[in-house]
Enzyme design. Structure first.
Site, PDB file in Angstrom:
ATOM      1  N   GLY A  14      -5.776   5.472  58.245  1.00 50.84           N
ATOM      2  CA  GLY A  14      -7.073   6.147  58.077  1.00 50.84           C
ATOM      3  C   GLY A  14      -7.533   6.788  59.368  1.00 50.84           C
ATOM      4  CB  ALA A  15      -5.637   7.780  62.360  1.00 52.16           C
ATOM      5  CG  ASN A  91      -9.891   2.405  59.847  1.00 47.87           C
ATOM      6  OD1 ASN A  91     -11.040   1.987  59.958  1.00 47.87           O
ATOM      7  ND2 ASN A  91      -9.628   3.668  59.518  1.00 47.87           N
ATOM      8  CE1 TYR A 156     -15.237  -0.231  51.054  1.00 46.89           C
ATOM      9  CE2 TYR A 156     -17.223  -1.541  51.396  1.00 46.89           C
ATOM     10  CZ  TYR A 156     -16.220  -0.728  51.894  1.00 46.89           C
ATOM     11  OH  TYR A 156     -16.196  -0.429  53.235  1.00 46.89           O
ATOM     12  CB  ALA A 158     -13.489  -7.725  44.715  1.00 44.79           C
TER      13      ALA A 158
HETATM   14  P1  NAP Z   1     -13.836   7.552  56.016  1.00 46.12           P
HETATM   15  O1  NAP Z   1     -14.576   8.337  57.032  1.00 46.12           O
HETATM   16  O2  NAP Z   1     -13.955   7.907  54.592  1.00 46.12           O
HETATM   17  O3  NAP Z   1     -12.276   7.539  56.455  1.00 46.12           O
HETATM   18  C1  NAP Z   1     -11.350   6.843  55.668  1.00 46.12           C
HETATM   19  C2  NAP Z   1      -9.945   7.102  56.173  1.00 46.12           C
HETATM   20  O4  NAP Z   1      -9.028   6.400  55.316  1.00 46.12           O
HETATM   21  C3  NAP Z   1      -9.577   8.571  56.129  1.00 46.12           C
HETATM   22  O5  NAP Z   1      -8.782   8.931  57.226  1.00 46.12           O
HETATM   23  C4  NAP Z   1      -8.783   8.657  54.832  1.00 46.12           C
HETATM   24  O6  NAP Z   1      -7.875   9.740  54.889  1.00 46.12           O
HETATM   25  C5  NAP Z   1      -8.067   7.310  54.832  1.00 46.12           C
HETATM   26  N1  NAP Z   1      -7.590   6.966  53.493  1.00 46.12           N
HETATM   27  C6  NAP Z   1      -8.313   6.855  52.355  1.00 46.12           C
HETATM   28  N2  NAP Z   1      -7.515   6.606  51.310  1.00 46.12           N
HETATM   29  C7  NAP Z   1      -6.252   6.548  51.801  1.00 46.12           C
HETATM   30  C8  NAP Z   1      -4.983   6.349  51.210  1.00 46.12           C
HETATM   31  N3  NAP Z   1      -4.813   6.159  49.890  1.00 46.12           N
HETATM   32  N4  NAP Z   1      -3.893   6.360  52.009  1.00 46.12           N
HETATM   33  C9  NAP Z   1      -4.022   6.576  53.340  1.00 46.12           C
HETATM   34  N5  NAP Z   1      -5.186   6.777  53.952  1.00 46.12           N
HETATM   35  C10 NAP Z   1      -6.295   6.772  53.187  1.00 46.12           C
HETATM   36  O7  NAP Z   1     -14.216   6.008  56.119  1.00 46.12           O
HETATM   37  P2  NAP Z   1     -14.742   5.108  57.350  1.00 46.12           P
HETATM   38  O8  NAP Z   1     -16.200   4.918  57.170  1.00 46.12           O
HETATM   39  O9  NAP Z   1     -14.202   5.611  58.630  1.00 46.12           O
HETATM   40  O10 NAP Z   1     -14.072   3.716  56.955  1.00 46.12           O
HETATM   41  C11 NAP Z   1     -12.901   3.223  57.605  1.00 46.12           C
HETATM   42  C12 NAP Z   1     -12.740   1.771  57.235  1.00 46.12           C
HETATM   43  O11 NAP Z   1     -13.888   1.041  57.672  1.00 46.12           O
HETATM   44  C13 NAP Z   1     -12.640   1.519  55.723  1.00 46.12           C
HETATM   45  O12 NAP Z   1     -11.740   0.478  55.461  1.00 46.12           O
HETATM   46  C14 NAP Z   1     -14.040   1.090  55.349  1.00 46.12           C
HETATM   47  O13 NAP Z   1     -14.043   0.296  54.205  1.00 46.12           O
HETATM   48  C15 NAP Z   1     -14.431   0.308  56.583  1.00 46.12           C
HETATM   49  N6  NAP Z   1     -15.867   0.169  56.797  1.00 46.12           N
HETATM   50  C16 NAP Z   1     -16.670   1.261  56.871  1.00 46.12           C
HETATM   51  C17 NAP Z   1     -18.035   1.079  57.081  1.00 46.12           C
HETATM   52  C18 NAP Z   1     -18.981   2.219  57.155  1.00 46.12           C
HETATM   53  O14 NAP Z   1     -20.207   1.968  57.129  1.00 46.12           O
HETATM   54  N7  NAP Z   1     -18.533   3.457  57.298  1.00 46.12           N
HETATM   55  C19 NAP Z   1     -18.563  -0.218  57.209  1.00 46.12           C
HETATM   56  C20 NAP Z   1     -17.695  -1.301  57.128  1.00 46.12           C
HETATM   57  C21 NAP Z   1     -16.353  -1.092  56.930  1.00 46.12           C
HETATM   58  P3  NAP Z   1      -7.348  10.562  53.602  1.00 46.12           P
HETATM   59  O15 NAP Z   1      -8.480  10.641  52.630  1.00 46.12           O
HETATM   60  O16 NAP Z   1      -6.925  11.846  54.200  1.00 46.12           O
HETATM   61  O17 NAP Z   1      -6.184   9.760  53.094  1.00 46.12           O
END
Ligand code: NAP
Length: 242
Positions: A14-15, A91, A156, A158
């Site tokens: 998820g970089a 991530n 989410y 779960a």
């Molecule tokens: P984001 O901005 O939506 O980024 C998510 C990343 O994951 C993107 O690079 C996306 O790229 C990749 N991804 C999604 N589906 C994928 C797949 N099937 N295969 C490979 N890559 C995939 O989300 P974020 O907020 O940075 O979240 C990152 C992590 O932190 C997640 O696990 C999220 O649950 C966790 N988190 C976020 C928050 C928050 O408030 N933002 C809080 C707690 C935890 P592509 O779509 O190009 O594949």
């Protein structure tokens, strides 16, 4: 945060944007070669270019974490290039939201597939490389909903509880093999995901992606005598110990 990762290799899933982008850029500055993984080629290519522009090295790898073969192909690319993996940051994640009473099976499966099964598969493939080397660090990104529940976030929640559970066993099996594993549980971080899931939150009170990157660097900076199992980082205006 000072941590010397020169000569180390790291996969950050998820970089392409958000938290993963911040972690990839930060670890790249600390000297690790970063494999930037996600589905959207232009985003991971752009992050890899940023890492190189900052003096680091990086390889973008298109990978769909819902597809086991795609994950195995990613690890094949990594081993072809370096024959080792020092750091895995699980991530990548997706959010699909709605009340459980109306939630489709397909959406449930999709969330579990990327957020939990993808974390399991990447951890398994990483362990295959780290166990013989008797070293490595796996850091899983869960969420505040890794220990509590939020309305409309059943699947989410779960999945994120599952990531914590997986890390608990992984940490034991890792430790037996000279490897470390930790889980980070962030509250609201200022990314596209939170803009969609919590439009009610004022962006000025959110955690920044760079704060999570610093947390990851902190974990990696600790001496081998220290083990941190989990770190919970909440928004300052949320309830302490809530
Ligand atoms: P984001 O901005 O939506 O980024 C998510 C990343 O994951 C993107 O690079 C996306 O790229 C990749 N991804 C999604 N589906 C994928 C797949 N099937 N295969 C490979 N890559 C995939 O989300 P974020 O907020 O940075 O979240 C990152 C992590 O932190 C997640 O696990 C999220 O649950 C966790 N988190 C976020 C928050 C928050 O408030 N933002 C809080 C707690 C935890 P592509 O779509 O190009 O594949």
């Amino acid at each position: 945060m000072t941590v010397d990762l020169t000569g180390k290799t790291a996969i950050v899933t998820g970089a392409g944007r958000g938290i993963g982008r911040a972690i990839a850029l930060d670890l790249g500055k600390h000297g690790a070669h970063i494999f930037c993984a996600a589905r959207t080629a232009r985003q991971i290519e752009s992050v890899a270019i940023e890492i190189v522009a900052a003096g680091g090295t990086a390889t973008p790898i298109v990978c769909d974490l819902s597809n086991e073969q795609s994950i195995c192909d990613m690890f094949t690319q990594v081993t072809r290039k370096f024959e080792r993996l020092d750091i895995l940051i699980n991530n990548a994640g997706i959010g699909i939201y709605g009340p459980i009473a109306e939630f489709s099976t397909a959406d449930f499966d999709n969330v579990i597939s990327v957020n939990l099964r993808g974390t399991f598969l990447c951890s398994r493939e990483a362990m295959k490389l780290m166990v013989p080397a008797h070293s490595g660090y796996i850091i899983n990104i869960s969420s505040v909903v890794g220990f509590k529940g939020y309305v409309n976030q059943g699947a989410y929640t779960a999945a994120k509880h599952g990531v914590v559970g997986l890390t608990k066993t992984l940490a034991i099996e890792a430790q037996e093999n000279g490897i470390r594993a930790s889980v980070v549980l962030p509250g609201g971080v200022d990314t596209e995901m939170v803009a969609r899931s919590r439009p009610d939150l004022d962006r000025s009170v959110l955690i920044q992606p760079s704060d999570i990157a610093h947390t990851v660097a902190y974990l990696l900076s600790l001496p081998a005598t220290c083990a941190v199992d989990q770190i919970y980082i909440r928004r300052r205006n949320s309830t302490p110990f809530g």
